[in-house]
Design a protein around this motif. Structure first.
Motif, PDB file in Angstrom:
ATOM      1  N   GLU A  32       1.491  10.428   2.947  1.00  0.00           N
ATOM      2  CA  GLU A  32       2.316  11.608   2.688  1.00  0.00           C
ATOM      3  C   GLU A  32       2.047  12.747   3.675  1.00  0.00           C
ATOM      4  O   GLU A  32       2.813  13.713   3.723  1.00  0.00           O
ATOM      5  N   LEU A  79       6.193   1.034  -5.357  1.00  0.00           N
ATOM      6  CA  LEU A  79       5.285   0.065  -4.751  1.00  0.00           C
ATOM      7  C   LEU A  79       4.117  -0.255  -5.682  1.00  0.00           C
ATOM      8  O   LEU A  79       3.681  -1.420  -5.764  1.00  0.00           O
ATOM      9  N   GLU A  80       3.620   0.754  -6.374  1.00  0.00           N
ATOM     10  CA  GLU A  80       2.511   0.512  -7.308  1.00  0.00           C
ATOM     11  C   GLU A  80       2.955  -0.382  -8.463  1.00  0.00           C
ATOM     12  O   GLU A  80       2.237  -1.324  -8.848  1.00  0.00           O
ATOM     13  N   VAL A  83       9.052  10.098  -1.257  1.00  0.00           N
ATOM     14  CA  VAL A  83       7.853   9.320  -0.950  1.00  0.00           C
ATOM     15  C   VAL A  83       7.049   9.044  -2.223  1.00  0.00           C
ATOM     16  O   VAL A  83       6.533   7.938  -2.407  1.00  0.00           O
ATOM     17  N   HIS A  84       6.961  10.053  -3.092  1.00  0.00           N
ATOM     18  CA  HIS A  84       6.260   9.836  -4.375  1.00  0.00           C
ATOM     19  C   HIS A  84       6.933   8.725  -5.171  1.00  0.00           C
ATOM     20  O   HIS A  84       6.254   7.848  -5.735  1.00  0.00           O
ATOM     21  N   THR A  92       0.840  -1.200   0.000  1.00  0.00           N
ATOM     22  CA  THR A  92       0.000   0.000   0.000  1.00  0.00           C
ATOM     23  C   THR A  92       0.876   1.251   0.000  1.00  0.00           C
ATOM     24  O   THR A  92       2.009   1.228   0.514  1.00  0.00           O
ATOM     25  N   PRO A  93       0.404   2.366  -0.541  1.00  0.00           N
ATOM     26  CA  PRO A  93       1.217   3.594  -0.585  1.00  0.00           C
ATOM     27  C   PRO A  93       1.555   4.096   0.810  1.00  0.00           C
ATOM     28  O   PRO A  93       0.821   3.884   1.774  1.00  0.00           O
ATOM     29  N   ILE A  94       2.686   4.785   0.902  1.00  0.00           N
ATOM     30  CA  ILE A  94       3.119   5.395   2.165  1.00  0.00           C
ATOM     31  C   ILE A  94       2.344   6.693   2.356  1.00  0.00           C
ATOM     32  O   ILE A  94       2.272   7.512   1.428  1.00  0.00           O
ATOM     33  N   ASN A 109       6.205   5.369  -3.589  1.00  0.00           N
ATOM     34  CA  ASN A 109       4.829   4.943  -3.857  1.00  0.00           C
ATOM     35  C   ASN A 109       4.672   4.454  -5.295  1.00  0.00           C
ATOM     36  O   ASN A 109       3.945   3.487  -5.551  1.00  0.00           O
ATOM     37  N   GLN A 110       5.339   5.133  -6.239  1.00  0.00           N
ATOM     38  CA  GLN A 110       5.287   4.663  -7.624  1.00  0.00           C
ATOM     39  C   GLN A 110       5.949   3.297  -7.760  1.00  0.00           C
ATOM     40  O   GLN A 110       5.462   2.428  -8.493  1.00  0.00           O
TER      41      GLN A 110
END
Length: 443
Positions: A199, A217-218, A210-211, A195-197, A214-215
């Motif tokens: 922000e 992880l996606e 962080v962006h 799941t995204p972190i 998250n990318q």
């Protein structure tokens, strides 16, 4: 080396060099000013004594009948400064206690440095009103005074530098706290948590990181879902021919004659289908992975077309109509992959075209690419089917084939910078355009 230590070293060394440079510059100027001030003290003392002596000539004029030596006394705090008054002929008229006559003996107007009895002296001589006045300093006492002043001036710089380094340590530690919190947040996550972190609590400077995380992880989540689906579909596709083989072999054991032979034929067909599916799976995994396809063979467009036609229709080469000018354009990908991609397109076109119709293959060369255009007279594809046709194991209805041919073509073009376009053909059928990059020669 940790990020904190690297920041401390970089900023600390820079700060030390800056403070050190400023301190050296100021101390050098201070040393120069101290020397100039001490020299001015000698000048002012000599001129002051000459002025005082000129106001009372009877004190030193030989006409008084007594020529003798007078002494001038100075406070104890000024013992480092000596003074002597003499006539222009060298007769000493007055001097301070402890004055060394050798300092004055060869004194000429202006500044002079001399070493007497192991001590270095600096003197200044002025001639005025028929008198020669000389003032002198011991260099040892002079240097001690300069050293004390320099130490007193340098001490604040040292204290400021040490204080700055301590503040820097605390500042770097405090500044890296958001990064430490991010590390703890990542370390506390479960291995399968993609799941995204969040922000919201993050520092603004860490938002780009962080962006990016998250990318990542996606993309990882998408890849895992695709691989799970691929594994499930592959298991299903492989189980079907294996089940058919098992059934036909069992039938062959309990029957005889034509029925047993028919079961063996069906089993052989299922084995061929299984082998084809495994080959496509292996090719797809190698294309999408880090496998190196450099086989040392130069892929030329005309040769690729002929090899793909031979592999796709070994017994019915007349079903493929080739249109080419015979230009041996070199392609920027291995020959085996170029042949595999074009063969899959031809095989797909032959499978869906009626036996009475041929499949056309046309080569179109441009400045930086070569386009292989395959056209058939099959049923074609709807817009919804065109969006699904390159997915793995997708087949229309219960059609034959592994459902991996066009997936392999799409993977090859994606890896080597080509493209695959599928569009309905005017008059019925499908037109597939496989564009592959040309080899660029550097001179």
């Amino acid at each position: 080396m940790s990020l904190r230590l690297r920041l401390l070293l970089m900023i600390g060394v820079s700060l030390s060099l800056l403070w050190g440079g400023v301190a050296l510059w100021l101390l050098r100027d201070l040393d120069h000013e101290m020397r100039r001030t001490l020299d001015q003290r000698l000048v002012m003392s000599a001129r002051m004594v000459a002025g005082l002596m000129s106001q009372n000539p009877a004190a030193w004029d030989g006409s008084t009948g007594k020529a003798g030596l007078s002494t001038l006394t100075l406070p104890a705090a000024e013992k480092g400064l000596t003074c002597q008054v003499s006539s222009l002929h060298g007769e000493v008229l007055a001097s301070t206690p402890g004055t060394t006559s050798e300092v004055i003996a060869a004194a000429a107007p202006g500044f002079a440095d001399a070493e007497i009895n192991g001590e270095r002296w600096r003197s200044y001589t002025v001639e005025a009103h028929g008198l020669r006045v000389t003032t002198a300093d011991r260099m040892a006492e002079r240097n001690m005074l300069q050293r004390d002043v320099l130490v007193a001036a340098a001490l604040p710089f040292v204290v400021a530098l040490i204080g700055s380094l301590m503040v820097l340590w605390l500042g770097v530690k405090s500044g890296l706290l958001p990064l430490e919190r991010l590390r703890q947040a990542l370390a506390s996550r479960a291995p399968d948590a993609l799941t995204p972190i969040p922000e919201a609590p993050m520092s603004r400077d860490l938002l780009p990181l962080v962006h990016s995380l998250n990318q990542l992880l996606e993309r990882t989540s998408t890849t895992l879902r695709r691989e799970r689906r691929f594994t499930s579909d592959a298991a299903h596709e492989l189980r079907t021919p294996l089940t058919a083989i098992k059934i036909h072999l069992q039938v062959a054991r309990i029957t005889h004659g034509p029925e047993a032979q028919a079961s063996l034929d069906y089993a052989d067909e299922a084995v061929a289908r299984l082998q084809h599916t495994l080959t496509q799976l292996l090719t797809l995994s190698q294309v999408e992975g880090p496998f190196s396809w450099n086989d040392g063979r130069i892929a030329q467009a005309d040769d690729v077309a002929h090899l793909a036609m031979r592999d796709a229709a070994p017994d019915a080469s007349g079903r493929i109509a080739l249109k080419t000018d015979g230009d041996q354009t070199e392609l920027a990908l291995p020959q085996a992959l170029a042949v595999t991609a074009l063969r899959n397109l031809l095989d797909n076109a032959l499978r869906h075209s009626p036996a009475a119709h041929s499949v056309s293959l046309e080569l179109q060369t441009s400045q930086d690419s070569v386009c292989f255009r395959v056209c058939d007279r099959g049923p074609g594809l709807s817009s919804e089917e065109l969006a699904l046709v390159t997915q793995r194991f997708w087949r229309r209805g219960s059609g034959r084939g592994s459902g991996l041919g066009l997936s392999v073509v799409a993977a090859i073009t994606e890896r080597f910078g080509g493209s695959l376009e599928l569009a309905p053909r005017r008059g019925g059928g499908l037109a597939a355009s496989l564009t592959l990059p040309r080899m660029t020669r550097t001179h």
